[in-house]
Design a protein around this motif. Structure first.
Motif, PDB file in Angstrom:
ATOM      1  N   GLU A   1      58.211  75.611   3.265  1.00 34.81           N
ATOM      2  CA  GLU A   1      58.471  75.568   1.984  1.00 34.81           C
ATOM      3  C   GLU A   1      58.171  76.605   1.181  1.00 34.81           C
ATOM      4  O   GLU A   1      58.901  76.848   0.422  1.00 34.81           O
ATOM      5  N   MET A   2      56.995  77.172   1.596  1.00 32.85           N
ATOM      6  CA  MET A   2      56.722  78.304   0.809  1.00 32.85           C
ATOM      7  C   MET A   2      57.608  79.544   0.834  1.00 32.85           C
ATOM      8  O   MET A   2      58.168  80.221   0.287  1.00 32.85           O
ATOM      9  N   MET A   3      58.132  79.683   2.353  1.00 36.21           N
ATOM     10  CA  MET A   3      59.064  80.829   2.680  1.00 36.21           C
ATOM     11  C   MET A   3      60.414  80.337   1.697  1.00 36.21           C
ATOM     12  O   MET A   3      60.885  81.303   1.377  1.00 36.21           O
ATOM     13  N   HIS A   4      60.751  79.176   1.826  1.00 34.69           N
ATOM     14  CA  HIS A   4      62.083  78.783   1.214  1.00 34.69           C
ATOM     15  C   HIS A   4      61.969  78.853  -0.415  1.00 34.69           C
ATOM     16  O   HIS A   4      62.905  79.591  -0.836  1.00 34.69           O
ATOM     17  N   ARG A   5      60.716  78.660  -0.711  1.00 37.09           N
ATOM     18  CA  ARG A   5      60.818  78.815  -2.396  1.00 37.09           C
ATOM     19  C   ARG A   5      60.770  80.111  -2.751  1.00 37.09           C
ATOM     20  O   ARG A   5      61.430  80.544  -3.738  1.00 37.09           O
ATOM     21  N   ASN A   6      60.146  81.057  -1.715  1.00 37.70           N
ATOM     22  CA  ASN A   6      60.249  82.570  -2.109  1.00 37.70           C
ATOM     23  C   ASN A   6      61.272  83.154  -1.480  1.00 37.70           C
ATOM     24  O   ASN A   6      60.925  84.520  -1.625  1.00 37.70           O
ATOM     25  N   LYS A   7      62.161  82.745  -0.752  1.00 40.91           N
ATOM     26  CA  LYS A   7      63.139  83.517  -0.194  1.00 40.91           C
ATOM     27  C   LYS A   7      62.753  84.438   0.552  1.00 40.91           C
ATOM     28  O   LYS A   7      63.154  85.664   0.709  1.00 40.91           O
ATOM     29  N   LEU A   8      61.562  84.029   1.663  1.00 43.68           N
ATOM     30  CA  LEU A   8      61.153  84.987   2.469  1.00 43.68           C
ATOM     31  C   LEU A   8      61.528  84.871   3.761  1.00 43.68           C
ATOM     32  O   LEU A   8      61.634  83.823   4.429  1.00 43.68           O
ATOM     33  N   THR A   9      61.724  86.112   4.490  1.00 45.01           N
ATOM     34  CA  THR A   9      62.116  85.976   5.971  1.00 45.01           C
ATOM     35  C   THR A   9      60.950  85.751   6.720  1.00 45.01           C
ATOM     36  O   THR A   9      59.792  85.943   6.221  1.00 45.01           O
ATOM     37  N   GLN A  10      60.731  85.398   8.280  1.00 45.33           N
ATOM     38  CA  GLN A  10      59.761  85.446   8.525  1.00 45.33           C
ATOM     39  C   GLN A  10      59.004  86.727   8.673  1.00 45.33           C
ATOM     40  O   GLN A  10      57.651  86.729   8.683  1.00 45.33           O
ATOM     41  N   GLN A  11      59.584  87.959   8.861  1.00 40.86           N
ATOM     42  CA  GLN A  11      58.782  89.182   8.949  1.00 40.86           C
ATOM     43  C   GLN A  11      58.110  89.407   7.379  1.00 40.86           C
ATOM     44  O   GLN A  11      56.916  89.714   7.299  1.00 40.86           O
ATOM     45  N   GLN A  12      58.820  88.876   6.323  1.00 40.62           N
ATOM     46  CA  GLN A  12      58.251  89.046   5.016  1.00 40.62           C
ATOM     47  C   GLN A  12      57.038  88.271   4.827  1.00 40.62           C
ATOM     48  O   GLN A  12      56.033  88.661   4.376  1.00 40.62           O
ATOM     49  N   ALA A  13      57.170  86.908   5.243  1.00 37.38           N
ATOM     50  CA  ALA A  13      56.173  85.963   5.080  1.00 37.38           C
ATOM     51  C   ALA A  13      55.040  86.349   5.838  1.00 37.38           C
ATOM     52  O   ALA A  13      53.762  86.466   5.285  1.00 37.38           O
ATOM     53  N   ALA A  14      55.145  86.784   7.107  1.00 34.68           N
ATOM     54  CA  ALA A  14      54.202  87.393   7.938  1.00 34.68           C
ATOM     55  C   ALA A  14      53.321  88.354   7.257  1.00 34.68           C
ATOM     56  O   ALA A  14      52.019  88.375   7.507  1.00 34.68           O
ATOM     57  N   THR A  15      54.081  89.466   6.744  1.00 38.87           N
ATOM     58  CA  THR A  15      53.528  90.458   5.938  1.00 38.87           C
ATOM     59  C   THR A  15      52.712  89.991   4.708  1.00 38.87           C
ATOM     60  O   THR A  15      51.552  90.614   4.653  1.00 38.87           O
ATOM     61  N   ALA A  16      53.349  89.275   4.194  1.00 40.56           N
ATOM     62  CA  ALA A  16      52.543  88.589   2.759  1.00 40.56           C
ATOM     63  C   ALA A  16      51.150  87.769   3.106  1.00 40.56           C
ATOM     64  O   ALA A  16      50.389  88.097   2.472  1.00 40.56           O
ATOM     65  N   LEU A  17      51.276  87.259   4.356  1.00 39.47           N
ATOM     66  CA  LEU A  17      50.013  86.386   4.747  1.00 39.47           C
ATOM     67  C   LEU A  17      49.078  87.208   5.482  1.00 39.47           C
ATOM     68  O   LEU A  17      48.150  86.656   5.988  1.00 39.47           O
ATOM     69  N   GLY A  18      49.435  88.625   5.938  1.00 40.61           N
ATOM     70  CA  GLY A  18      48.503  89.298   6.784  1.00 40.61           C
ATOM     71  C   GLY A  18      48.556  88.721   8.059  1.00 40.61           C
ATOM     72  O   GLY A  18      47.514  89.049   8.939  1.00 40.61           O
ATOM     73  N   LEU A  19      49.771  88.260   8.693  1.00 39.97           N
ATOM     74  CA  LEU A  19      49.902  87.556  10.103  1.00 39.97           C
ATOM     75  C   LEU A  19      50.897  88.721  10.933  1.00 39.97           C
ATOM     76  O   LEU A  19      51.666  89.320  10.261  1.00 39.97           O
ATOM     77  N   SER A  20      50.813  88.952  12.172  1.00 42.86           N
ATOM     78  CA  SER A  20      51.931  89.234  12.850  1.00 42.86           C
ATOM     79  C   SER A  20      53.049  88.222  12.886  1.00 42.86           C
ATOM     80  O   SER A  20      52.831  86.957  12.648  1.00 42.86           O
ATOM     81  N   ARG A  21      54.430  88.743  13.035  1.00 47.51           N
ATOM     82  CA  ARG A  21      55.223  87.789  13.092  1.00 47.51           C
ATOM     83  C   ARG A  21      55.296  86.815  14.416  1.00 47.51           C
ATOM     84  O   ARG A  21      55.532  85.370  14.129  1.00 47.51           O
ATOM     85  N   ARG A  22      54.654  87.151  15.166  1.00 49.39           N
ATOM     86  CA  ARG A  22      54.494  86.300  16.521  1.00 49.39           C
ATOM     87  C   ARG A  22      53.273  85.066  16.229  1.00 49.39           C
ATOM     88  O   ARG A  22      53.608  83.789  16.550  1.00 49.39           O
ATOM     89  N   MET A  23      52.373  85.591  15.405  1.00 51.71           N
ATOM     90  CA  MET A  23      51.425  84.640  15.050  1.00 51.71           C
ATOM     91  C   MET A  23      52.160  83.339  14.087  1.00 51.71           C
ATOM     92  O   MET A  23      51.836  82.173  14.193  1.00 51.71           O
TER      93      MET A  23
END
Length: 152
Positions: free
Chosen positions: A95-117
């Motif tokens: 839901e957070m990704m959808h609200r903010n129109k984030l891709t998985q890579q963008q969300a991972a970067t924003a949260l300080g995570l690897s895309r795999r995690m």
């Protein structure tokens, strides 16, 4: 289908409660009373005789009550159960990704995570730690706070 989202057993308990066991060994009780009240298509489940007919759907992907229109998906049930237990579900990140129109890579970067995690969290493969849940909330709040604006 992920083991985290595959049901191996379901049992109707007292008034609108289900006991769910998932293939990854985790078990939850989930209260469906709010969902039953919110969605008119589920109104039949407010009848205790109907609710007690809960059974495992095909391939463990859902709970069904014997009719096609009375079915709830296993991943949604797990999300509700996790949230009712005080955790943060995979749906919260989606839901957070959808609200903010984030891709998985963008969300991972924003949260300080690897895309795999992030993928592990989204698939239910790994439970979402409180720090990641708080990072999701904090990231959304920071968007509206000038102190966190990116440097020019």
């Amino acid at each position: 289908m992920s083991k985290a989202f595959t049901l191996v057993s379901v049992k109707a308990k007292a008034h609108s409660m289900l006991h769910l066991a998932f293939a990854d060994g985790v078990e939850f009780d989930v209260d469906l009373s709010a969902i039953i009240k919110r969605y008119p298509s589920l109104a039949a489940l407010s009848d205790p005789a109907v609710f007690r007919r809960a059974k495992l759907g095909a391939w463990g992907g859902a709970v069904t009550w014997g009719k096609d229109d009375l079915e709830l998906a296993a991943d949604n049930l797990r999300a509700r159960a996790v949230e009712q237990a005080g955790g943060y579900s995979h749906e919260g990140i989606c839901e957070m990704m959808h609200r903010n129109k984030l891709t998985q890579q963008q969300a991972a970067t924003a949260l300080g995570l690897s895309r795999r995690m992030l993928t592990y969290y989204l698939s239910g493969e790994k439970p979402i730690p409180r720090t990641v849940a708080l990072a999701c909330i904090g990231w959304e709040q920071a968007k509206h706070d000038a102190r966190f604006a990116p440097a020019a």
